[in-house]
Write an enzyme that holds these catalytic residues in place. Sequence first.
Site: not given
Ligand SMILES: *Cc1c(COP(=O)(O)O)cnc(C)c1O
Length: 422
Positions: A15, A143, A235, A264
Amino acid sequence: MTLTERDKKVIWHPYTQAKNAMPVIGITSASGPYLFAEDGNRYIDAVSSWWVNIHGHSHPYIAEKVAAQLSNLEHVIFAGFTHEPAVLLAERLLPVLPGTQDKVFYSDNGSTAVEVALKMCIQFWSNSGVPERKRVLAFKDSYHGDTFGAMSVSARSIFTDAFASYLFEVEFIDLPTDENIADLRQLIASQADNLACFIFEPLVLGSGGMLMYRAELLDQLLELCRDKGVLLIADEVMTGFGRTGVPFATAGLHNKPDIFCLSKGLTGGTMALGITTCTDKIFEGFYSDDKLKTLYHGHSFTANPIACTAALASLDLFLGEETQANLDRITRRHANFSAKISGHPRLKDIRQTGTILALEWETGTDTSYLSGLRDRMYKWFLDRGILMRPLGNIIYLMPPYVISDEDLDYIYKQIEIALAEI
Ligand SMILES: *Cc1c(COP(=O)(O)O)cnc(C)c1O
């Protein structure tokens, strides 16, 4: 040469437009909420290093568990083989997820967790003899990651522009409000026969600008999807493990997801690991003598034992009493600070969900002001020893749960000064 100088010769950063980026900061160690730089500066990591270090940095408990695992079993192929950390993590994680989750599929990061979830849903329907159910429903500003499938179900933006023609078609909807909920439900009902699944970030759309929406409205969408057979993918890559003040953002919903995506905070920021969980219903859609019904997906480092061990240690910390007390404490302090600055003329909006506090700067109509604002704010806070990464004109706090009251107060104070100065 400094790390900063050596880096510039050989590294391409995420980024980042290398041409006009600020020099990167070389970090030599980190502890708790602090990052220590090679030039002697210290930074409070107010964004948990892209939201992953929920227990702070270099946590001694996680380090100890990982070190012990390293000299016992560092890795083994996960097709045809298994190991204690992978099995134990699944045994311990499934019961703490909202609703009933039965199986864990391991991968490496949030984007891969999303890819797996999408593949599970799309193939579930084709395995079930309903191939016309192949479209995905998603929020317009969401996202879900940077790989092609994850990009496809994410907001179309400057991040995805270059690849627009390679992204698959998605049914995008707005975030639900009291005004539009009836229309949204009608739209979903009319498309339902072609929808494989609905993928959503529960309660907070992270990278989309910390956009927040109400659980009861989400529940109304989920209820309709459930009635119409549309599979539900939560997600929780960002919201999972306490970020929204409760263990998982979907915990308070009546309609429970069929699939969870986690990453995460999963390993406390120690190792890269992604998890997609699902119900037995989904798993059984693949359970067959027909080889074509297999989920042909996997990664070299699937269920890496070190990563699973880090996740187990992080889960121990997460389930401890201290963490819930910290979540309550940060949530309360954010609320007090929001009340204090509420109505400030420089702020267009203040939003909070649990430990996430977002402040949207008033930009007026001057677009040249807006374009430089993000970079100015980023630097302004760095100069005061605080790492924040504004999303455009939105600054937000997503601190490690171990952050002290003193450090929080220092950050709040600097925000008040910024409101007067920037
Ligand atoms: C960061 C994020 C992703 C992608 O995760 P990465 O480990 O960066 O590939 C997917 N969904 C959400 C909600 C996110 O915040």
